[in-house]
Design an enzyme around this catalytic site. Structure first.
Site, PDB file in Angstrom:
ATOM      1  N   HIS A   1      -1.185   0.091 -10.037  1.00 50.39           N
ATOM      2  CA  HIS A   1      -1.804  -0.918  -9.167  1.00 50.39           C
ATOM      3  C   HIS A   1      -2.250  -2.152  -9.966  1.00 50.39           C
ATOM      4  O   HIS A   1      -3.432  -2.528  -9.959  1.00 50.39           O
ATOM      5  CB  HIS A   1      -2.980  -0.318  -8.396  1.00 50.39           C
ATOM      6  CG  HIS A   1      -3.268  -1.038  -7.099  1.00 50.39           C
ATOM      7  ND1 HIS A   1      -3.546  -0.403  -5.927  1.00 50.39           N
ATOM      8  CD2 HIS A   1      -3.298  -2.352  -6.800  1.00 50.39           C
ATOM      9  CE1 HIS A   1      -3.750  -1.285  -4.962  1.00 50.39           C
ATOM     10  NE2 HIS A   1      -3.604  -2.502  -5.482  1.00 50.39           N
TER      11      HIS A   1
ATOM     12  N   ARG B   1       0.856  -1.173   0.000  1.00 51.17           N
ATOM     13  CA  ARG B   1       0.000   0.000   0.000  1.00 51.17           C
ATOM     14  C   ARG B   1       0.898   1.230   0.000  1.00 51.17           C
ATOM     15  O   ARG B   1       1.978   1.216   0.596  1.00 51.17           O
ATOM     16  CB  ARG B   1      -0.891   0.027   1.259  1.00 51.17           C
ATOM     17  CG  ARG B   1      -2.035  -0.957   1.215  1.00 51.17           C
ATOM     18  CD  ARG B   1      -3.081  -0.534   0.176  1.00 51.17           C
ATOM     19  NE  ARG B   1      -4.223  -1.427   0.134  1.00 51.17           N
ATOM     20  CZ  ARG B   1      -4.377  -2.405  -0.751  1.00 51.17           C
ATOM     21  NH1 ARG B   1      -3.465  -2.643  -1.660  1.00 51.17           N
ATOM     22  NH2 ARG B   1      -5.477  -3.140  -0.747  1.00 51.17           N
TER      23      ARG B   1
END
Ligand code: OXD
Length: 323
Positions: free
Chosen positions: A286, A228
């Protein structure tokens, strides 16, 4: 019964079609429609969601289960009104685990072979062979040893890399020097010529990779963030990439040689972020372990059946532990 569905991705229709195929007798209510054509929110007993607005789950009185449409659950756990008595599952799909292992292997090899440096040399039409390192002489440290970390370890071990692994609690993985806890973290950092971040976002991992952590890594180390964005302090990363190293053998100086980042605190990454234009940072949007509707749908359908039959679901999140 009805299932609440919220998938803010561009392929939401494909997800819905796959889920309807595997759960043909269910009505799907697509957020923000909680009531359907002639019912109300009390019909909903399950939720398949990704980044649902806070408070929505708390308004569903008959929920028996919540399933994340992705591997991470930090967005769900960040809901202050999360119903604490309803089990939450993370999506564990072997396809995603394989995708992560491919991404990590490719990115490790790209740096290991110096292709990042040759990309920069090529832009300058510079014909220059650089020093090589063989895989057994290169230490890759995997921070986070869940299913994805283990699969990455298998693939990297097959290529002959020296492997160190770090996790919050003790783990054993064949061929990996496994470390844990605060002391183990320092040892893992000191060994990490390539650091692969696969950690969940928790109170302990937020800002974990900061100036002190980068300074503890070897000169010329490389960082790959597949966890993250909040795990990495971006300003500290940029400072460690840019720090002057007069005696360095690195072609572009800096304590760190480079970074590949796949996750960001705010996505999409803002156009004015300095990460986009830094010459030693590669950005991917991502995509390291994209979830896939076709393989995820039967996994999610099986979770619904278990919950409705009163059986324990698989891959249930420890809400207090944060993952
Ligand atoms: C995630 C995912 O959780 O991509 O990041 O599944």
């Amino acid at each position: 019964m009805a299932i609440l569905f919220h998938c803010p991705w561009d392929n939401a229709d494909a997800w819905l079609a796959a889920l309807q195929h595997d759960l043909p007798h269910d009505e799907f209510r697509i957020w923000p429609d909680l009531d359907g054509p002639d019912g109300d929110a009390s019909d909903i007993d399950f939720a398949f969601v990704w980044k649902l607005p806070h408070g929505v789950l708390a308004s569903l009185p008959n929920l028996v289960g919540i399933a994340s449409l992705g591997a991470g659950v930090d967005a769900l756990l960040g809901d202050p009104d999360l119903p604490r008595d309803v089990p939450i599952t993370r999506l564990v799909d072997p396809l995603m685990t394989d995708r992560m292992a491919e991404y990590v292997t490719a990115t490790v090899l790209h740096h290991h072979l110096g292709l990042d440096v040759y990309d920069r040399q090529g832009a300058e039409k510079q014909w220059q062979r650089n020093r090589t390192t063989d895989a057994p002489d290169r230490t890759v440290a995997l921070f986070g040893l869940g299913q994805m970390g283990e699969r990455c370890a298998q693939r990297l071990r097959a290529l002959g890399f020296d492997l160190v692994g770090w996790s919050r609690t003790a783990k054993e993985i064949s061929g990996v020097h496994c470390l844990h806890g605060a002391e183990g973290f320092e040892e893992a950092l000191a060994a990490a010529e390539i650091a692969v971040l696969l950690l969940p976002l928790t109170a302990e991992t937020e800002n974990l990779m900061n100036a002190a952590a980068f300074a503890a890594m070897p000169q010329g180390a490389y960082v790959i963030n597949c966890s993250r964005g909040e795990v990495v302090v971006n300003e500290d990363l940029i400072a460690a990439l840019d720090s002057a190293q007069p005696n360095s053998r690195q072609p572009n100086g800096g304590h760190l040689a480079g970074a590949t980042l796949d996750a960001f605190a705010v996505e999409p990454l803002a156009p004015d972020s300095p990460l986009w234009t830094h010459p030693k940072i590669r950005i991917t949007p991502h995509i390291a372990a994209l979830s896939a509707a076709a393989t995820a749908a039967p996994i999610l359908a099986a979770q619904v059946r278990r919950a409705r039959d009163g059986e324990a679901m698989h891959d249930v999140v420890n809400v207090d532990g944060g993952y």
